[in-house]
Design a protein around this motif. Structure first.
Motif, short mmCIF file in Angstrom:
data_model
loop_
_atom_site.label_atom_id
_atom_site.label_comp_id
_atom_site.label_asym_id
_atom_site.label_seq_id
_atom_site.Cartn_x
_atom_site.Cartn_y
_atom_site.Cartn_z
N ALA A 128 134.23 18.50 -47.30
CA ALA A 128 133.45 19.60 -47.89
C ALA A 128 132.98 20.55 -46.79
CB ALA A 128 132.26 19.05 -48.67
N MET A 129 132.54 20.00 -45.65
CA MET A 129 132.13 20.84 -44.53
C MET A 129 133.30 21.70 -44.05
SD MET A 129 129.68 18.40 -42.20
CE MET A 129 129.44 19.62 -40.91
N LEU A 130 134.48 21.12 -43.99
CA LEU A 130 135.65 21.86 -43.54
C LEU A 130 135.95 23.04 -44.48
CD1 LEU A 130 137.87 21.97 -41.40
CD2 LEU A 130 139.23 20.46 -42.85
N VAL A 131 135.86 22.81 -45.78
CA VAL A 131 136.10 23.88 -46.75
C VAL A 131 135.06 24.99 -46.58
CG1 VAL A 131 136.05 24.44 -49.22
CG2 VAL A 131 137.29 22.42 -48.42
N LEU A 132 133.78 24.60 -46.50
CA LEU A 132 132.71 25.59 -46.32
C LEU A 132 132.85 26.34 -45.00
CD1 LEU A 132 129.70 23.45 -47.60
CD2 LEU A 132 130.79 25.38 -48.79
N PHE A 133 133.20 25.62 -43.95
CA PHE A 133 133.38 26.24 -42.63
C PHE A 133 134.52 27.26 -42.67
CE2 PHE A 133 135.86 26.07 -38.64
CZ PHE A 133 134.95 26.70 -37.80
N ASN A 134 135.63 26.89 -43.28
CA ASN A 134 136.77 27.81 -43.35
C ASN A 134 136.44 29.07 -44.15
OD1 ASN A 134 138.57 26.46 -41.67
ND2 ASN A 134 139.25 25.12 -43.33
N LYS A 135 135.62 28.93 -45.20
CA LYS A 135 135.20 30.11 -45.96
C LYS A 135 134.39 31.05 -45.07
CE LYS A 135 135.05 28.19 -50.60
NZ LYS A 135 134.19 27.78 -51.73
N SER A 174 124.58 20.56 -46.21
CA SER A 174 125.47 21.17 -45.22
C SER A 174 125.75 22.62 -45.58
CB SER A 174 126.79 20.39 -45.14
OG SER A 174 126.54 19.08 -44.71
N LYS A 175 125.08 23.49 -44.89
CA LYS A 175 125.25 24.93 -45.10
C LYS A 175 125.61 25.57 -43.75
CE LYS A 175 123.19 24.98 -49.33
NZ LYS A 175 123.78 23.82 -49.91
N PHE A 176 126.36 26.65 -43.81
CA PHE A 176 126.78 27.34 -42.60
C PHE A 176 126.28 28.78 -42.61
CE2 PHE A 176 129.86 23.94 -43.12
CZ PHE A 176 129.92 23.42 -41.84
N GLU A 177 126.11 29.33 -41.41
CA GLU A 177 125.76 30.73 -41.29
C GLU A 177 126.55 31.35 -40.14
OE1 GLU A 177 121.59 31.09 -40.47
OE2 GLU A 177 121.73 30.10 -38.54
N ILE A 178 126.72 32.65 -40.23
CA ILE A 178 127.45 33.37 -39.21
C ILE A 178 126.44 33.99 -38.25
CG2 ILE A 178 129.01 35.31 -38.76
CD1 ILE A 178 130.11 34.82 -41.64
N LYS A 179 126.64 33.77 -36.96
CA LYS A 179 125.84 34.41 -35.91
C LYS A 179 126.82 35.01 -34.93
CE LYS A 179 121.94 31.16 -35.98
NZ LYS A 179 121.23 30.13 -35.20
N GLY A 180 126.90 36.32 -34.93
CA GLY A 180 127.87 36.99 -34.06
C GLY A 180 129.27 36.70 -34.54
N ASP A 181 130.08 36.15 -33.63
CA ASP A 181 131.47 35.81 -33.96
C ASP A 181 131.66 34.31 -34.20
OD1 ASP A 181 132.19 38.43 -33.74
OD2 ASP A 181 132.91 38.28 -31.68
N HIS A 182 130.56 33.59 -34.39
CA HIS A 182 130.66 32.14 -34.53
C HIS A 182 129.99 31.67 -35.81
CE1 HIS A 182 132.23 31.75 -30.47
NE2 HIS A 182 131.24 32.54 -30.04
N VAL A 183 130.39 30.48 -36.24
CA VAL A 183 129.80 29.84 -37.42
C VAL A 183 128.95 28.67 -36.93
CG1 VAL A 183 130.28 28.62 -39.57
CG2 VAL A 183 131.80 30.47 -38.82
N TYR A 184 127.72 28.62 -37.44
CA TYR A 184 126.78 27.56 -37.07
C TYR A 184 126.36 26.79 -38.31
CZ TYR A 184 126.13 29.72 -32.48
OH TYR A 184 126.32 30.20 -31.23
N LYS A 213 134.43 31.15 -41.78
CA LYS A 213 135.32 31.65 -40.74
C LYS A 213 136.16 32.82 -41.24
CE LYS A 213 138.74 29.26 -38.67
NZ LYS A 213 139.41 28.16 -38.04
N ASN A 214 136.59 32.73 -42.48
CA ASN A 214 137.36 33.83 -43.08
C ASN A 214 136.50 35.08 -43.26
OD1 ASN A 214 139.72 32.36 -43.18
ND2 ASN A 214 139.38 31.65 -45.27
N GLU A 215 135.21 34.90 -43.50
CA GLU A 215 134.30 36.06 -43.59
C GLU A 215 134.24 36.80 -42.26
OE1 GLU A 215 130.38 35.22 -45.13
OE2 GLU A 215 131.21 33.88 -46.66
N ILE A 216 134.28 36.07 -41.16
CA ILE A 216 134.27 36.69 -39.82
C ILE A 216 135.55 37.49 -39.62
CG2 ILE A 216 134.34 36.26 -37.34
CD1 ILE A 216 132.55 33.82 -37.81
N ALA A 217 136.67 36.94 -40.07
CA ALA A 217 137.97 37.59 -39.88
C ALA A 217 138.07 38.90 -40.66
CB ALA A 217 139.09 36.64 -40.28
N LEU A 218 137.30 39.02 -41.74
CA LEU A 218 137.37 40.24 -42.55
C LEU A 218 136.62 41.31 -41.89
CD1 LEU A 218 136.70 38.77 -46.09
CD2 LEU A 218 138.89 39.46 -45.12
#
Length: 142
Positions: free
Chosen positions: A128-135, A66-76, A137-142
């Protein structure tokens, strides 16, 4: 069931992830604990704890994919080539254990144990997905 999980996971990678999409599966699954109202489904606390721990051990493989990436203003969610093999492997292990354990205890107790194993897999995975997602999401907010 493995095919359904795989298809669901592939759909998740095409749409932005939300907190709601992460937390609903374990919440919805938790309604399965109602089975324990019926005496035939009762198991000991020790058996329940062991089943949950087995699920937690299996969840490690799901967490690793389970890995996430940022595309534009969204997390995928990122597609993982290993995910299908992990799902098939976990399914095979659970099926073998079910046949073995099912030959020694009632079908109701087997159902209870494997429900708890499944819940033990999904709960830590989604947390774990929720923790990774929130990290992310916080990158987008910065």
């Amino acid at each position: 069931m493995a095919v359904i999980v795989f298809n669901f996971r592939m759909k998740e990678t095409r749409e932005p992830v939300t907190t709601k999409k992460i937390i609903i599966p374990p919440l919805a699954m938790s309604t399965g604990f109602l089975q324990f109202v019926i005496p035939a489904f009762h198991i000991t606390w020790t058996e329940a704890g062991e089943a949950f721990l087995v699920g937690v051990m299996f969840s490690v493989f799901l967490i690793m994919t389970s890995k996430f990436e940022i595309k534009g203003d969204h997390v995928y969610l990122v597609r993982s080539k290993a995910f299908i093999f992990i799902i098939i492997g976990l399914f095979a292990i659970r099926l073998a254990l079910k046949w073995y354990i099912g030959s020694t205890i009632s079908i109701f107790e087997t159902s209870s144990l494997f429900f708890i194993v499944a819940f033990g897999m999904i709960l830590p995975w989604r947390l774990a997905m929720l923790v990774l997602f929130n990290k992310k999401k916080n990158e987008i907010a910065l």
